[in-house]
Motif scaffolding. Structure first.
Motif: not given
Length: 660
Positions: A95-107
């Motif tokens: 339930r924590i949003n994780t991104t790289l340069d705005g790209m989602p990293l959560n499956e």
């Protein structure tokens, strides 16, 4: 969805016409879309490259994040490499949003972000922003507890080549090489390769992994193109089962999983970004991304249910594809800044269960689509900043297997608003309120089953398909002076239909959950730094939490939510020598829904000693100086017996870095 892809592709390609034009824009700075700034009325903390690299030894990012307010961490293997997990304000990382340069990293299916599949990722991260609470609109899964935004290498850094190596307790080692070209004419590139290995503190809990990060960019007067490629391959000895306290008393390194239970995963991603300035006041940032994952792990069913192991394993195998894009338009004037954006993605994962004796037992696929749009406005009036942010988000899930399941769909309207006031050039105060909703994970829906099962009427057995909601209020202050800085905030989060841990683990290794009708979390958080003298400085990141779940039978505390966390560090630095000692106190917390099982409070002390030569840096890390015997997660069995995840005693690590 087709309209979204067409529009974003147009934005990506539209900037090509700008190359032949000349104007007064000579230096393009990065345009921040999702990141908060000092006037944004949300609770956040920035970690710069210097702070990240000072303590980065190839460990899981969870451990570095735990030094910021309100974050707890635990590791399967007991050491800092391999699988680790963190929680923010007591809320798990799905339930924590994780991104790289705005790209989602959560499956998208299980909504987890697995840093272990990208080992040594912090080595290539230029900065991190942690937002606590609903924060600002983000791409991907809901920013329910908060968000962790990672940013790729700054390609305009000075050219150079860096070699690094380290070795420590439990045969832990890391080696890496990094190359930066610097900006030459219109181009720049970055390349890093790493190898990480550890035996792990627990028996048969090794981690053997390698990774690659490549980034390249083209820089023009009005336009920037950037391509990121990241890939990782890892193998682990599994250690996701907690160990009974009766076994820990005999051997603290006992692993409740068997030696035969291992995993292997490959995951890679590619992201193409484009930034275009059609005018001095306008900018368009667009990105297309793709992620591929393949791997699986072995599961000893007899060992799981307490029977003697016969060496036969059940294998969970996965393969997934994840493609998406987003585009954002920003218009900036003297008194306002308006940003609107769209995001869409498509995801599929194939699940396959194979038994060593019986062969393939099932095969199914999950499909998930997401579409979102947001618009936010910042208006500046005197010392005031008025902020409003509205996001629409759609998520749909479809399952294809032996048991038919109708398509599940969720719609969310997530409003946020706030105000900040600059009391002076050094101080500001803020208040914000935001509401967001989140759909359950596939594991929540299926009750821990990897293959959907049917009930006695041959209908799909669904445990939970209802979304959860939170209304979050934040009140805070930021003060910056000549010798220090202070960020202080209070929060109140009210939940509806919250999905909480029940203290049990499913046969697939993922934790199980239940819904609660009414619950809240409230508390205070502080992040402070102060320069005592030319040589001594203090850093403090602490939090206090009071949370309650109300059910018909009574009131309970949420699982794994300690009331008090204190991180205090004192640093001595003189010329090329640095020495620091940090302490962490974490109060007790419960590990089961009924609050019958308790994890005791504990205190840790860590130290680091560093000497910097003209081209060399040598650092000694000493962790758990007092050799504390502690746990920070566990489980309670039906018979009342306790089991825990044991964390490592005193251990050391030496790191070496050479730059030329």
């Amino acid at each position: 969805m087709k309209i979204i892809f067409t529009l974003a592709l147009f934005c990506l390609l539209g900037g090509m016409s700008a190359y032949a034009q000349s104007d007064s824009i000579k230096h393009l700075d990065e345009i921040v879309i999702y990141q908060a700034n000092k006037a944004t009325p949300v609770s956040f903390l920035n970690l710069g490259k210097t702070a990240i690299q000072a303590k980065n030894i190839g460990q899981e990012p969870s451990f570095l994040l735990s030094e910021t307010p309100a974050i707890t961490v635990y590791s399967d293997a007991g050491s800092q490499q391999g699988y680790s997990y963190y929680r923010l304000r007591g809320i798990d990382q799905t339930r924590i949003n994780t991104t790289l340069d705005g790209m989602p990293l959560n499956e998208p299916e299980d909504q987890g972000a697995y840093f272990s599949n990208y080992p040594d990722i912090l080595n290539s991260i230029s900065r991190v922003q942690i937002q606590r609470g609903t924060g600002t609109s983000q791409n991907g899964v809901a920013s329910y507890a908060g968000s962790v935004q990672l940013f790729s290498p700054d390609l305009t850094d000075s050219a150079g080549f860096t070699l690094g190596a380290g070795y420590g307790s439990y045969n832990s080692l890391r080696a890496f090489g990094e190359y930066k070209s610097g900006l030459k004419k219109h181009g720049a590139m970055y390349l890093r390769a790493s190898q990480v290995y550890t035996d792990g503190y627990k028996e048969n809990a090794f981690n053997n992994s390698r990774s690659l990060f490549a980034s390249g960019g083209l820089f023009y007067d009005k336009s920037i193109w950037k391509l990121n490629i990241m890939a990782g391959h890892q193998r682990n000895g599994m250690a996701w089962l907690p160990v009974a306290d009766s076994l820990i008393s005999i051997n603290r390194k006992t692993n409740a999983n068997t030696k035969a239970e291992k995993d292997a995963f490959f995951q890679g991603l590619a992201q193409l970004q484009h930034q275009w300035h059609p005018s001095m006041h306008a900018s368009i940032i667009s990105s297309i991304y793709y992620t591929y994952l393949k791997g699986g792990y072995g599961f000893d069913g007899n060992n799981f249910i307490g029977l003697p192991s016969n060496g036969e394993l059940f294998h969970y195998n996965f393969r997934s594809h994840f493609v998406g894009l987003f585009s954002n338009y920003t218009l900036t004037h003297t008194h306002n800044k308006w940003t609107t954006g769209i995001h869409g993605n498509w995801y599929t994962r194939q699940h396959k269960g194979v038994d060593d004796v019986a062969g393939e037992l099932y095969r199914n696929s999950g499909y998930k689509q997401e579409l979102s749009a947001f618009s936010k406005l910042e208006y500046y009036l005197g010392g005031f900043t008025f902020y409003t942010d509205l996001q629409y988000r759609y998520a749909g899930f479809q399952y294809r297997g032996s048991v038919p399941l109708e398509r599940l769909e969720w719609h969310f309207l997530n409003p946020r608003a706030g105000i900040s006031y600059a009391v002076s050039k050094q101080a500001s105060i803020y208040y914000s309120i935001g509401r967001t909703g989140r759909e359950p994970t596939r594991n929540d829906i299926f009750g821990g089953n990897d293959d959907l099962v049917a009930d006695s009427l041959l209908k799909p057995l669904i445990y939970n398909k209802d979304p959860e909601f939170v209304v979050d209020q934040e009140l805070g202050a930021r003060i910056r002076g000549n010798r220090g800085a202070l960020q202080l905030n209070a929060y109140y989060m009210r939940f509806k239909n919250e999905i909480v841990l029940n203290g049990q683990i499913g046969p697939n290794g993922l934790v199980l959950t239940d819904n609660v009708k009414s619950s809240f979390r409230t508390g205070m958080e502080v992040s402070a730094s102060y320069q005592l003298s030319r040589s001594f400085s203090l850093v403090n990141n602490s939090s206090w939490n009071y949370s309650k779940i109300t059910e018909q039978t009574g009131a309970f505390k949420p699982v794994l939510t300690p009331a008090l966390i204190i991180n205090q560090e004192i640093i001595y630095q003189r010329q090329r020598f640095l020495a620091g000692i940090s302490g962490r106190y974490q109060s007790s917390s419960y590990i089961d829904f009924a609050n019958m099982g308790l994890i005791r409070d504990y205190t840790l002390f860590n130290a680091r000693i560093q000497y910097t030569f003209p081209q060399y840096v040598v650092t000694l890390f000493i962790n758990n100086l007092s050799n504390a015997r502690y746990y920070n997660n566990g489980a309670l069995a039906a018979d009342g017996s306790m089991s825990y995840f044991v964390q490592a005693p005193a251990n050391v690590y030496v790191a070496f870095k050479y730059t030329f």
